[in-house]
Design an enzyme around this catalytic site. Structure first.
Site: not given
Ligand code: PRP
Ligand code: URA
Length: 209
Positions: A104, A108, A200, A203
Site C-alpha cells: 500500500r 494514497t 501493521d 511489521d
Molecule cells: C497490508 C495488509 C494488506 C493491506 C490491507 O499490507 O497486509 O495487504 O495492507 O490494506 P487495504 O485493504 O487498504 O489494501 P501492506 O501494504 O502494509 O504490505 P505488507 O504486508 O508487505 O506490510
Molecule cells: N494494513 C495493516 O497491516 N493493518 C491495518 O490496520 C491496515 C492495513
C-alpha cells in the site's frame, strides 16, 4: 452476492485478543496467526466436495471418502498473507502455493503490484487468497482481479480482521467471492489503519518497522 462468514469460535477470539495486544512480540504473533489460520481453514473447506474411494481396512473392504481431485491453491498477498500459509498447509498439505506481491502506498493508500507467481493450472483450482488485514479493500480487490485475469473462477478470501468499508468494496467488485474473517472491526483511521485492529500486520509478523 457473496457471503461474509465471521468465524468467531471462542478459541479463535482468544488467540486474536493476544495478537491484538501491543505487548505481544513477533514470535507469538506469528505462532498465533498460524494456529488461527488452521482453525479457520476447517470452516473455509467445510463444503469442498468428497468422492468415494475403495480401501481395505485391517478388518474389511469399505467405501470411504476423500477430497475430490485435491485441486486447491493458497495464494498469500505479500507480505502479511504469508503468515496464514503454514497453518492452511498443515490442514491441506497437497495444496499448491502461489504469491501475489502488493504494497500500500503510504500516502494514497492504494495498492502497488510488484510480484505475481502462480501455479500453472491455477484456473482449474479452488483458490484461497490470504491476507490478515482487509482495510480499504484495495489490495484484496486487485489481487482478486489479477487471479480472474488468469482464469480463476472459484476463489475464497480469508482474512483475520476487516472493516465494513473494505468488506463492501470486495463484495461490490467481486460478488462471486465469499469472505471469511475472524472479526469485523469498527472503522479506519486517517491513515487507513483498522481501529481497533492490531497495527501493521506485516511489521508485526516480520519484526520490521
Ligand atoms: C497490508 C495488509 C494488506 C493491506 C490491507 O499490507 O497486509 O495487504 O495492507 O490494506 P487495504 O485493504 O487498504 O489494501 P501492506 O501494504 O502494509 O504490505 P505488507 O504486508 O508487505 O506490510
Ligand atoms: N494494513 C495493516 O497491516 N493493518 C491495518 O490496520 C491496515 C492495513
Amino acid at each position: 452476492m457473496s457471503q461474509v462468514h465471521v468465524i468467531d469460535h471462542p478459541m479463535i477470539q482468544h488467540k486474536l485478543t493476544i495478537m491484538r495486544n501491543k505487548e505481544t512480540g513477533s514470535k507469538d504473533f506469528r505462532e498465533l496467526l498460524k494456529e488461527i489460520s488452521l482453525l479457520m481453514g476447517y470452516e473455509i473447506t467445510r463444503d469442498i466436495p468428497l468422492e468415494d474411494v475403495e480401501i481395505e481396512t485391517p478388518i474389511c473392504r469399505m467405501t470411504a471418502k476423500e477430497v475430490r481431485g485435491r485441486k486447491l491453491a493458497i495464494i498469500p498477498i505479500l507480505r502479511a498473507g504469508l503468515g496464514m500459509v503454514e497453518g492452511l498447509l498443515n490442514l491441506i498439505p497437497v495444496a499448491k502455493v502461489g504469491h501475489i506481491g502488493l504494497y500500500r502506498d503510504e500516502t494514497t493508500h492504494k495498492p502497488v503490484p510488484y510480484f505475481c507467481k502462480l501455479p500453472g493450472d491455477i484456473d482449474d483450482r479452488l483458490v484461497i487468497v490470504t491476507d490478515p488485514m482487509l482495510a480499504t479493500g484495495g489490495s484484496a480487490c486487485d489481487a482478486l482481479a489479477m487471479l480472474k485475469e488468469r482464469g480463476c473462477t472459484n476463489i475464497r478470501l480469508m482474512c483475520l480482521v476487516g472493516v465494513p468499508e473494505g468488506i463492501e468494496k470486495v463484495r461490490a467488485e467481486h460478488p462471486d467471492v465469499d469472505i471469511y474473517l475472524a472479526a469485523i472491526d469498527d472503522h479506519l483511521n486517517e491513515n487507513a489503519y483498522i481501529v481497533p485492529g492490531l497495527g501493521d500486520a506485516g511489521d508485526r509478523i516480520f519484526g520490521t518497522k
